[in-house]
Design an enzyme around this catalytic site. Structure first.
Site, short mmCIF file in Angstrom:
data_model
loop_
_atom_site.label_atom_id
_atom_site.label_comp_id
_atom_site.label_asym_id
_atom_site.label_seq_id
_atom_site.Cartn_x
_atom_site.Cartn_y
_atom_site.Cartn_z
N GLU A 109 0.93 -1.28 0.10
CA GLU A 109 0.00 0.08 -0.09
C GLU A 109 0.91 1.21 -0.01
OE1 GLU A 109 -4.37 0.18 1.58
OE2 GLU A 109 -2.94 0.67 3.28
N GLU A 152 2.36 1.82 -3.37
CA GLU A 152 1.18 1.89 -4.31
C GLU A 152 0.98 3.54 -4.20
OE1 GLU A 152 -3.50 1.25 -5.50
OE2 GLU A 152 -2.53 0.08 -3.65
N CYS A 165 -8.70 -2.39 3.26
CA CYS A 165 -8.76 -3.43 3.95
C CYS A 165 -10.13 -3.88 4.86
CB CYS A 165 -7.57 -3.58 5.00
SG CYS A 165 -7.55 -2.01 5.99
N SER A 211 -7.54 1.68 -2.97
CA SER A 211 -6.12 0.82 -3.14
C SER A 211 -6.47 -0.46 -3.82
CB SER A 211 -5.48 0.61 -1.81
OG SER A 211 -4.42 -0.28 -1.82
N LYS A 215 -16.04 -10.10 7.04
CA LYS A 215 -14.66 -10.67 6.45
C LYS A 215 -15.14 -12.23 6.06
CE LYS A 215 -11.16 -8.20 7.33
NZ LYS A 215 -10.39 -7.74 6.36
N GLU A 259 -15.98 -11.55 2.43
CA GLU A 259 -14.95 -11.12 1.65
C GLU A 259 -14.22 -12.49 1.39
OE1 GLU A 259 -11.12 -8.22 2.26
OE2 GLU A 259 -11.57 -9.93 3.93
N GLU A 277 -13.05 -13.26 -6.61
CA GLU A 277 -11.85 -12.76 -6.71
C GLU A 277 -10.59 -13.12 -5.86
OE1 GLU A 277 -14.13 -9.19 -5.39
OE2 GLU A 277 -14.63 -10.79 -6.49
N CYS A 337 -11.53 -1.85 13.82
CA CYS A 337 -11.94 -3.24 13.80
C CYS A 337 -11.94 -3.38 15.27
CB CYS A 337 -10.50 -3.91 13.58
SG CYS A 337 -10.21 -3.57 11.57
#
Length: 594
Positions: free
Chosen positions: A282, A285, A302, A322, A361, A364, A369, A506
């Site tokens: 990151e 990037e 994230c 990102s 999560k 996810e 993908e 989180c």
């Protein structure tokens, strides 16, 4: 300017409170807890359950204390015999329309309706009549909705609208058929639900719970042909102790590792390793975008609830995200490629589990993908609550477990990775690395206090190689909607923005332990204790910057080659999709400033 106060009498005791206070707040100020089910201090007042009614001298009927403002000279009684009988009647009526499955309900022992029944000494069901029945919704990968257990308090509707700005839940039908669910009675999987699970923290009963994946994990643990590995997120280690009587924020990293080994996991890894990996990708990037006129601002990626929110409601910003996967997904891909190769293990026999503070999560991990390893990168996701239940199931005395270390090579991490668990932490971790990568100079202080805190939106300006980099931190998606709207209209301009789905980041995730009774979800002091635990772990780490983690250097040297390289791009980066915004309505933007 002096705050205007009024004096009133509650149960024979005089009290002076701010003039805008409610009777409930005034009573709390002198240690009187009035029972309630629908009230929450950070949500709009509904006055729906009527359990909090009190007697006010001069008023013909009982009044709800949650929404009745105090007045000078008011005489209030909260516990007369008639009041106690009225509250008991209300609770008994709720129980009459409630399933009789407390012993098998996942909220047994952690249910506000059950607690009130115990408090009022209810031992039998007096009213027997027709019960409502709606089919349970298991369609979501993250959350189960059981309308038969819903008491229509509306907390889930309000948190989804006012705190998260998603409006995935609403009341439908009328009278006895009143129900709470997605628009058009759609299954949750077909709605705009972002799987954040905040509704599961606010729901007082078992009407909304996380999708329980513990049985899948037990089956894998008992399969002799499987190598079962597990990773632990940063926020888990400062909350897992709460179901076992520890104060919030207690660092129980070593005991959690020991417990996971006792449960039968073959390898125990640290998601903080892949958080360091995330920062490497990151930060590079961000630097690349800054130096090559890339799409700005760059948003962190994230938090899976935020990603789905962006896909539904703000697809114009998808290119700003990102491309880095979350630490969970990076670890999953690395386990089934790098680790499998080093250990000479067939990745098809690896069953990869993650322990997360987050219900989103689960969704996810099942995104199509997220299979860059050639397999599903993460096979199962358990919340902090689910892990606690597994530990209790086998009778482990958590407090007596010795601290143990993570397995190599995916168990070494830095302080920068730890602070991923708190709002502002990802941005701070990225700055710790980006600054030294760009300038070549060593940071004199690794603590970026200007991005810490619990305000809904925080911003700062960072000097980086002679340039001013404008950054922002946002948590809670109602705040995010406001921030994105102001970015679109040019009211705010940034280079880098961290967005976390859940209030507090989180550590306030929808899969975290619920606060004990009479301590509300999103209580600031509660979150501050968890955050203090995270920052304490960071401060004690010998290495506090991701690019200085020796195992991170090693994985690039042996396998990934370089950040943003061909292999790291294939395994550690992804793209997202536009989703239908069906059912989206306006959000309330003034409610949340934790």
């Amino acid at each position: 300017m002096n705050e205007k106060k009024v004096s009133l009498t509650i149960d024979g005791r005089q009290v002076s409170v701010p003039a805008e206070s409610t009777i409930m707040q005034a009573a709390e100020s002198i240690g009187i807890h009035i029972p309630r089910l629908c009230y929450h201090s950070r949500l709009s007042v509904a006055g729906a359950c009527r359990i909090c009614v009190v007697e006010v001298e001069g008023m013909k009927n009982y009044v709800p204390s949650c929404c009745t403002q105090v007045s000078e000279g008011m005489m209030v009684r909260t516990n007369t015999a008639d009041l106690l009988r009225t509250r008991r009647d209300i609770i008994e009526l709720l129980l009459d329309n409630h399933p009789q499955d407390c012993q098998t309900c996942s909220r047994n022992g952690d249910c506000e309706l059950q607690s009130l029944a115990e408090q009022f000494g209810i031992r039998e069901r007096i009213f027997e009549g027709e019960k409502k029945h709606f089919p349970a919704d298991y369609s979501s990968l993250s959350i189960v909705r059981d309308p038969d257990k819903c008491i229509l308090c509306g907390k889930c509707v309000r948190v989804c609208s006012e705190i998260q700005g998603v409006n995935a839940l609403s009341f439908s039908h009328r009278g006895f058929r009143t129900n709470v669910g997605p628009a058009f009675d759609l299954p949750a999987a077909e709605s705009v639900c972002i799987n954040c699970g905040q509704c599961t923290l606010f729901c007082p009963t078992g009407a909304l719970t996380e999708q329980d994946d513990t049985e899948k994990v037990w089956q894998a643990l008992n399969d002799p042909d499987k190598i079962v590995v597990v990773q632990i997120a940063p926020a888990v280690r400062v909350a897992i102790g709460e179901p076992f009587g520890y104060p919030p924020g207690t660092d129980l990293t070593g005991q959690t590792v020991a417990a996971l080994r006792r449960l039968g996991f073959d390898r125990v890894f640290d998601t903080q390793f892949s958080a360091d990996l995330t920062i490497m990708e990151e930060a590079h990037e961000l630097i690349h975008r800054l130096s090559h006129n890339g799409k700005l601002p760059m948003f962190t990626s994230c938090s899976p609830g935020w990603i789905k929110f962006c896909e539904h409601f703000h697809p114009e910003f998808l290119e700003n995200l990102s491309t880095c996967k979350s630490p969970q997904q990076m670890m999953g891909a690395i386990i089934k490629t790098y680790y499998a190769e080093k250990q000479k293990i067939d990745p098809s026999v690896i069953y990869s589990v993650s322990i997360m503070p987050c219900t989103a999560k689960k969704f996810e991990a099942n995104r199509p993908e997220m299979r860059s390893s050639g397999f599903q990168d993460v096979d199962a996701v358990l919340t902090t609550r689910e892990l606690a239940r597994m530990i209790k199931k086998i009778g482990l005395k958590f407090s007596e477990l010795p601290g143990e270390e993570f397995d190599d090579p995916l168990g070494e991490s830095t302080g920068a990775a730890t602070i991923f668990g708190v709002t502002g932490g990802v941005l701070e971790a990225a700055l710790r690395t980006a600054y030294e990568l760009v300038t070549g100079d060593q940071l004199l202080s690794l603590d970026f206090h200007q991005v810490r805190g619990f305000e809904g939106i925080r911003e700062a300006e960072i000097a980086l190689a002679g340039k001013k980099i404008r950054v922002a931190v946002c948590h809670g998606l109602s705040n995010t909607h406001r921030l994105l709207t102001e970015i679109k209209t040019g009211q705010r301009t940034y280079h880098f923005v961290e967005i976390m789905t859940c209030p507090g980041g989180c550590l306030g995730g929808g899969g975290q332990p619920r606060p004990p009774e009479k301590t509300e979800p999103m209580d600031r002091s509660y979150y501050e204790k968890r955050a203090a635990g995270i920052y304490a772990i960071d401060s004690k780490k010998v290495i506090r910057q991701s690019h200085k983690n020796p195992q991170i250097k090693k994985i690039y040297a042996e396998f990934l080659e370089k950040p943003l390289g061909a292999r790291s791009h294939h395994l550690l980066h992804t793209r997202y999709q536009v989703r239908s915004p069906r059912g989206f309505t306006s959000v309330r933007e003034d409610i949340f400033n934790l």
